[in-house]
Design a protein around this motif. Structure first.
Motif, short mmCIF file in Angstrom:
data_model
loop_
_atom_site.label_atom_id
_atom_site.label_comp_id
_atom_site.label_asym_id
_atom_site.label_seq_id
_atom_site.Cartn_x
_atom_site.Cartn_y
_atom_site.Cartn_z
N LYS A 1 0.76 -0.97 0.14
CA LYS A 1 -0.07 -0.06 0.03
C LYS A 1 0.79 1.20 0.15
N MET A 2 2.07 1.30 0.80
CA MET A 2 2.55 2.60 0.85
C MET A 2 3.32 2.74 -0.60
N LEU A 3 3.95 1.70 -1.02
CA LEU A 3 4.65 1.88 -2.30
C LEU A 3 3.58 2.14 -3.59
N ILE A 4 2.14 1.64 -3.45
CA ILE A 4 1.42 2.11 -4.46
C ILE A 4 0.83 3.49 -4.42
N GLU A 5 0.77 4.07 -3.36
CA GLU A 5 0.48 5.43 -2.87
C GLU A 5 1.54 6.30 -3.03
N LYS A 6 2.81 5.74 -3.20
CA LYS A 6 4.04 6.87 -3.43
C LYS A 6 3.98 7.37 -4.66
N ASP A 7 4.26 8.51 -4.74
CA ASP A 7 4.18 9.37 -6.20
C ASP A 7 5.31 9.13 -7.05
N VAL A 8 5.30 8.07 -8.10
CA VAL A 8 6.52 7.79 -8.88
C VAL A 8 6.90 8.59 -10.11
N SER A 9 5.88 9.67 -10.04
CA SER A 9 6.03 10.59 -11.37
C SER A 9 7.50 11.20 -11.35
N ILE A 10 7.84 11.56 -12.56
CA ILE A 10 8.89 12.75 -12.52
C ILE A 10 8.49 14.13 -12.67
N PRO A 11 8.80 15.20 -12.08
CA PRO A 11 8.41 16.33 -11.93
C PRO A 11 9.02 16.92 -13.11
N PRO A 12 8.11 17.70 -14.06
CA PRO A 12 8.57 18.46 -15.11
C PRO A 12 10.01 19.26 -15.00
N GLU A 13 10.01 19.83 -13.90
CA GLU A 13 11.40 20.72 -13.70
C GLU A 13 12.38 19.76 -13.63
N THR A 14 12.29 18.53 -13.02
CA THR A 14 13.55 17.60 -12.65
C THR A 14 13.78 17.14 -14.16
N PHE A 15 12.67 16.91 -14.89
CA PHE A 15 12.98 16.39 -16.31
C PHE A 15 13.48 17.22 -17.06
N ARG A 16 13.10 18.38 -17.05
CA ARG A 16 13.78 19.60 -18.03
C ARG A 16 15.28 19.68 -17.61
N LYS A 17 15.56 19.74 -16.31
CA LYS A 17 16.80 19.94 -16.03
C LYS A 17 17.84 18.90 -16.39
N HIS A 18 17.33 17.79 -16.33
CA HIS A 18 18.03 16.67 -16.84
C HIS A 18 18.28 16.68 -18.22
N VAL A 19 17.23 17.07 -18.86
CA VAL A 19 17.23 17.16 -20.35
C VAL A 19 18.33 18.08 -20.86
N ASP A 20 18.11 19.39 -20.20
CA ASP A 20 18.88 20.44 -20.46
C ASP A 20 20.70 20.22 -20.27
N ALA A 21 20.89 19.44 -19.13
CA ALA A 21 22.05 18.90 -18.97
C ALA A 21 22.47 18.06 -19.87
N SER A 22 21.73 17.03 -20.29
CA SER A 22 22.18 16.27 -21.33
C SER A 22 22.41 16.82 -22.64
N LEU A 23 21.54 17.70 -22.96
CA LEU A 23 21.67 18.49 -24.08
C LEU A 23 22.98 19.05 -24.38
N THR A 24 23.35 19.85 -23.44
CA THR A 24 24.94 20.37 -23.31
C THR A 24 25.89 19.42 -23.85
N TYR A 25 25.99 18.07 -23.24
CA TYR A 25 26.91 17.24 -23.58
C TYR A 25 26.57 16.64 -24.92
N ILE A 26 25.52 16.57 -25.51
CA ILE A 26 25.19 16.13 -26.66
C ILE A 26 25.88 17.10 -27.88
N ASN A 27 25.17 18.38 -27.61
CA ASN A 27 25.82 19.49 -28.38
C ASN A 27 27.34 19.57 -28.54
#
Length: 208
Positions: free
Chosen positions: A88-114
């Motif tokens: 129950k505790m694991l089911i109720e836990k929010d496992v979604s990725i916050p948009p800010e965190t996703f964008r932060k990692h994408v931006d950092a990865s994009l720097t290395y890719i470019n």
């Protein structure tokens, strides 16, 4: 180039601090588990197909969770308790990725890719003849490596080195840095001699 490689590794460790802790064995139990699981995965891929390995792993996970769910249900029925769902505790836990965190990692990865795309463009379009020749030599050497090792074998060796080299380097940092500096000096001296033997037109274009 050796110095830039060390700086790149340092930047990656800053971007993934958890990875740095793992490969430096800050927590031996956690590092041992990750190293063991990664080796098991690679050895399994060496013997079976990717689809088979993933299917067996997911099947094993399902067997564990289903068995635990049935076991807890039986225990609750016998004890006439009302504990509810065991996960129950694991089911109720929010496992979604916050948009800010996703964008932060994408931006950092994009720097290395470019940065990587710019470097590849510079090398393959021969902006610097010496650097392009270095890449050609590395690719030529890799043809021999590929003839001896397949991709999975190289990944297994890389996994072993990833968990073995950082703690060794950390313990012998001074001595290893001295050897690296000597090697870099010799490489730079060799490159300088090769540049002196290049045709004048090539050297002038490089200077430009």
């Amino acid at each position: 180039m050796l110095g830039s490689g060390r700086r790149h590794q340092y930047n990656v460790c800053l971007f993934f601090p958890a990875v740095k802790d793992l490969i430096h064995w800050r927590d031996p139990k956690k590092s041992g588990v990750v190293f063991g699981l990664s080796m098991l995965m690679l050895l399994s891929l060496a013997a079976f197909s990717v689809i088979s390995v993933m299917s067996y792993l997911l099947l094993a996970l399902l067997i564990v969770t289903i068995s635990f769910r049935i076991y807890k249900s039986v225990v609750q029925a016998v004890q006439k308790s009302n504990e509810g769902h065991p996960f129950k505790m694991l089911i109720e836990k929010d496992v979604s990725i916050p948009p800010e965190t996703f964008r932060k990692h994408v931006d950092a990865s994009l720097t290395y890719i470019n940065r990587g795309l710019k470097q590849m463009s510079r090398l393959f379009l021969v902006e610097d003849l010496v650097d392009s020749l270095k890449l050609a030599v590395v690719m030529w050497l890799l043809t021999y490596v590929g003839a001896v090792f397949n991709g999975i074998t190289l990944l297994i060796l890389a996994d072993i080195l990833l968990f073995a080299v950082p703690p060794i380097y950390e313990k012998n940092k001074t001595q290893i840095d001295q050897y690296i500096d000597v090697a870099r000096t010799q490489v730079n001296a060799t490159v300088a001699k090769l540049q002196e033997k290049l045709p004048g037109a090539v050297k002038r274009s490089k200077a430009e």
